[in-house]
Design an enzyme around this catalytic site. Structure first.
Site, PDB file in Angstrom:
ATOM      1  N   GLU A 258     -19.744 106.041 -62.280  1.00 18.70           N
ATOM      2  CA  GLU A 258     -20.043 106.825 -61.063  1.00 18.70           C
ATOM      3  C   GLU A 258     -18.800 107.240 -60.273  1.00 18.70           C
ATOM      4  O   GLU A 258     -18.704 107.020 -59.066  1.00 18.70           O
ATOM      5  CB  GLU A 258     -21.010 106.037 -60.179  1.00 18.70           C
ATOM      6  CG  GLU A 258     -22.291 105.641 -60.901  1.00 18.70           C
ATOM      7  CD  GLU A 258     -23.190 104.694 -60.094  1.00 18.70           C
ATOM      8  OE1 GLU A 258     -22.915 104.474 -58.899  1.00 18.70           O
ATOM      9  OE2 GLU A 258     -24.160 104.181 -60.666  1.00 18.70           O
TER      10      GLU A 258
ATOM     11  N   GLU B  84     -29.556 103.467 -68.739  1.00 19.97           N
ATOM     12  CA  GLU B  84     -30.275 102.718 -67.690  1.00 19.97           C
ATOM     13  C   GLU B  84     -31.669 103.303 -67.465  1.00 19.97           C
ATOM     14  O   GLU B  84     -32.133 103.459 -66.350  1.00 19.97           O
ATOM     15  CB  GLU B  84     -29.467 102.730 -66.384  1.00 19.97           C
ATOM     16  CG  GLU B  84     -28.046 102.224 -66.542  1.00 19.97           C
ATOM     17  CD  GLU B  84     -27.261 102.203 -65.250  1.00 19.97           C
ATOM     18  OE1 GLU B  84     -27.868 102.328 -64.166  1.00 19.97           O
ATOM     19  OE2 GLU B  84     -26.019 102.077 -65.302  1.00 19.97           O
TER      20      GLU B  84
HETATM   21  O1  G3I Z   1     -31.602  87.872 -56.279  1.00 14.03           O
HETATM   22  C1  G3I Z   1     -30.545  87.687 -55.327  1.00 14.03           C
HETATM   23  C2  G3I Z   1     -31.052  86.852 -54.159  1.00 14.03           C
HETATM   24  O2  G3I Z   1     -31.396  85.552 -54.631  1.00 14.03           O
HETATM   25  C3  G3I Z   1     -29.950  86.755 -53.124  1.00 14.03           C
HETATM   26  O3  G3I Z   1     -30.436  86.074 -51.994  1.00 14.03           O
HETATM   27  C4  G3I Z   1     -29.499  88.159 -52.727  1.00 14.03           C
HETATM   28  C5  G3I Z   1     -28.329  88.060 -51.756  1.00 14.03           C
HETATM   29  O4  G3I Z   1     -27.815  89.384 -51.592  1.00 14.03           O
HETATM   30  O5  G3I Z   1     -29.024  88.872 -53.883  1.00 14.03           O
HETATM   31  C6  G3I Z   1     -30.073  89.030 -54.826  1.00 14.03           C
HETATM   32  O6  G3I Z   1     -29.504  89.704 -55.919  1.00 14.03           O
HETATM   33  C7  G3I Z   1     -29.553  91.119 -55.836  1.00 14.03           C
HETATM   34  C8  G3I Z   1     -29.772  91.590 -57.271  1.00 14.03           C
HETATM   35  O7  G3I Z   1     -29.701  93.014 -57.367  1.00 14.03           O
HETATM   36  C9  G3I Z   1     -31.163  91.116 -57.739  1.00 14.03           C
HETATM   37  O8  G3I Z   1     -31.356  91.572 -59.038  1.00 14.03           O
HETATM   38  C10 G3I Z   1     -28.193  91.642 -55.340  1.00 14.03           C
HETATM   39  O9  G3I Z   1     -28.060  91.324 -53.971  1.00 14.03           O
HETATM   40  C11 G3I Z   1     -28.143  93.145 -55.512  1.00 14.03           C
HETATM   41  O10 G3I Z   1     -26.830  93.615 -55.197  1.00 14.03           O
HETATM   42  C12 G3I Z   1     -28.414  93.518 -56.961  1.00 14.03           C
HETATM   43  O11 G3I Z   1     -28.482  94.933 -57.029  1.00 14.03           O
HETATM   44  C13 G3I Z   1     -28.091  95.507 -58.281  1.00 14.03           C
HETATM   45  C14 G3I Z   1     -27.447  96.851 -57.975  1.00 14.03           C
HETATM   46  O12 G3I Z   1     -27.091  97.503 -59.211  1.00 14.03           O
HETATM   47  C15 G3I Z   1     -26.212  96.661 -57.137  1.00 14.03           C
HETATM   48  O13 G3I Z   1     -25.656  97.917 -56.875  1.00 14.03           O
HETATM   49  C16 G3I Z   1     -29.327  95.717 -59.162  1.00 14.03           C
HETATM   50  O14 G3I Z   1     -29.857  94.458 -59.589  1.00 14.03           O
HETATM   51  C17 G3I Z   1     -28.961  96.538 -60.393  1.00 14.03           C
HETATM   52  O15 G3I Z   1     -30.138  96.882 -61.102  1.00 14.03           O
HETATM   53  C18 G3I Z   1     -28.244  97.823 -59.978  1.00 14.03           C
HETATM   54  O16 G3I Z   1     -27.868  98.482 -61.153  1.00 14.03           O
HETATM   55  C19 G3I Z   1     -27.177  99.729 -60.941  1.00 14.03           C
HETATM   56  C20 G3I Z   1     -26.159  99.874 -62.059  1.00 14.03           C
HETATM   57  O17 G3I Z   1     -25.298  98.766 -62.061  1.00 14.03           O
HETATM   58  C21 G3I Z   1     -25.417 101.186 -61.930  1.00 14.03           C
HETATM   59  N1  G3I Z   1     -26.365 102.312 -61.931  1.00 14.03           N
HETATM   60  C22 G3I Z   1     -27.365 102.217 -60.854  1.00 14.03           C
HETATM   61  C23 G3I Z   1     -28.169 100.920 -61.015  1.00 14.03           C
HETATM   62  C24 G3I Z   1     -29.254 100.837 -59.965  1.00 14.03           C
HETATM   63  O18 G3I Z   1     -28.700 100.769 -58.690  1.00 14.03           O
END
Ligand code: G3I
Length: 362
Positions: free
Chosen positions: A160, A267
């Site tokens: 990105e 994705e």
């Molecule tokens: O599950 C924990 C929780 O226990 C905790 O309390 C909390 C604290 O912040 O975090 C939680 O985890 C979150 C996680 O997703 C859960 O799966 C993270 O905060 C959060 O940042 C994370 O977000 C991820 C996101 O990228 C971050 O930008 C998503 O899972 C993930 O699917 C997403 O993937 C991105 C690709 O890397 C790039 N393309 C876009 C795609 C979707 O945004």
């Protein structure tokens, strides 16, 4: 008499919904084919997984007969810079090792995601001068890509880096470098660390002509293929039931294939709400299950028609109980609230959905 009339008006003003029974959720399938094997002659079929970085190891959380249908895996989060090297010199390898080891044990390939990104990137990495940041980038990539040398089929080296009309100039990497040459460095360092991995540029919205052209121009301007070992473009494919059109997908495949680059869909998920945060949660009705099957069916038919140009198709998850789309609906009004979405091939009971049966029946 009055009350009876009023009741009828109420019923008809709600379109008789009050009379129709509550919508029953569609049923899933406990018997299903192995999509990785069925697509073996086309391209690997992958899934984004967790290695325990947020408490869930996908390889033990999902039933064995579900996780074993995939022939490719990618770390949803644990290989991102902020998670794998949170502090300079401190590496969190466990979750990433779980995924690479489990994939290899299944004879599946591994996609690496991601070495350089503006998000989930620790501030220390881009602090200080350009030369200090550059040295940290090289050290990070040599450590991470170097640890898995020969075990990663494709790396999302840079994720990105552009908007629809130009470079993402608010990226901390663009800021500390003062230009886009950090992208060239990232590919050079990834090649230095693992010359066998295919090196990809990965992005979302690539099917939009404006962004597609911006990416094409970046690749040309920075000579990423000629001088910096670019092998392909990752199209994230966060789509919905009505967008993009098959012609936009085909145009995108052709654009990068015509440049001599591999195309991977990295994705894939279909947002049943189309990104509209105002739509209230629904159950997975029969109609919706069928609409998802139709949509995924037409997309996978197009993918199969382009198999000589496509080298991986990866779902951004496995089942509806864990998808980023259950929480990403609009950060303005519903930030981090839960709304059940239905983008994945398996349902919340880890049964195959109609869409899975459709894309494995060809
Ligand atoms: O599950 C924990 C929780 O226990 C905790 O309390 C909390 C604290 O912040 O975090 C939680 O985890 C979150 C996680 O997703 C859960 O799966 C993270 O905060 C959060 O940042 C994370 O977000 C991820 C996101 O990228 C971050 O930008 C998503 O899972 C993930 O699917 C997403 O993937 C991105 C690709 O890397 C790039 N393309 C876009 C795609 C979707 O945004």
């Amino acid at each position: 008499m009055y009350w009876a009339t009023a009741a009828l008006i109420l019923v008809f003003s709600f379109g008789c919904d009050l009379l129709s029974p509550p919508k029953e959720p569609a049923t899933g399938f406990t018997e299903f084919g192995n999509i990785g094997e069925l697509y073996e002659s086309y391209f690997p079929i992958g899934a984004a997984v967790s290695g325990g970085e947020y408490g869930t190891n996908s390889f033990t959380y999902y039933p064995a007969n579900v996780v074993s249908v995939f022939s490719s895996f990618v770390a949803e989060n644990c290989m991102k810079p902020a998670l794998i090297q949170p502090e300079e010199g401190t590496f969190e390898w466990d979750a990433a090792d779980v995924i690479v080891d489990a994939a290899e044990a299944r004879g599946a390939v591994v996609r690496g995601h991601t070495l350089v990104w503006h998000s989930q990137s620790p501030a220390w990495m881009t602090a200080g001068t350009k030369e200090e940041a550059r040295a940290r980038m090289r050290a990070h990539i040599l450590a991470v890509a170097g640890r898995y040398t020969g075990r990663i089929s494709a790396w999302d080296v840079v994720n990105e880096a552009v908007t629809d009309y130009g470079y993402r100039t608010d990226s901390p990497w663009y800021t500390v470098y003062g230009d886009a040459s950090y992208i060239q460095d990232a590919f050079d360092y990834a090649y230095e660390a693992d010359p066998d991995a295919k090196l990809f540029y990965n992005d979302y919205g690539v099917v939009n002509a404006s962004k597609r052209n911006t990416i094409k121009n970046m690749i040309t301007e920075l000579r990423l293929k000629e001088d910096h070992h670019l092998a392909g473009v990752g199209i994230q494919a966060h789509w919905n039931l009505n967008w993009p059109s098959l012609s936009e997908i085909q145009a995108t495949i052709d654009t990068f294939s015509d440049m001599g680059l591999e195309v991977q869909f990295t994705e894939l998920d279909i947002d049943v709400y189309g990104g509209d945060g105002s739509i209230a949660e629904t159950v997975l009705t029969d109609d919706l299950d069928e609409a998802l099957a139709d949509r995924y069916g037409e997309i996978f038919a197009l993918f199969r028609q382009n198999a000589e140009k496509i080298t991986n198709v990866t779902f951004w998850g496995i089942a509806d109980d864990h998808t980023w789309l259950n929480r990403f609906w609009d950060s303005t009004y519903h930030n981090d609230e839960f709304r059940q979405n239905y983008p994945m091939p398996f349902n919340t009971n880890h049964e195959a959905k109609r869409l899975y049966m459709r894309i494995t029946d060809f």
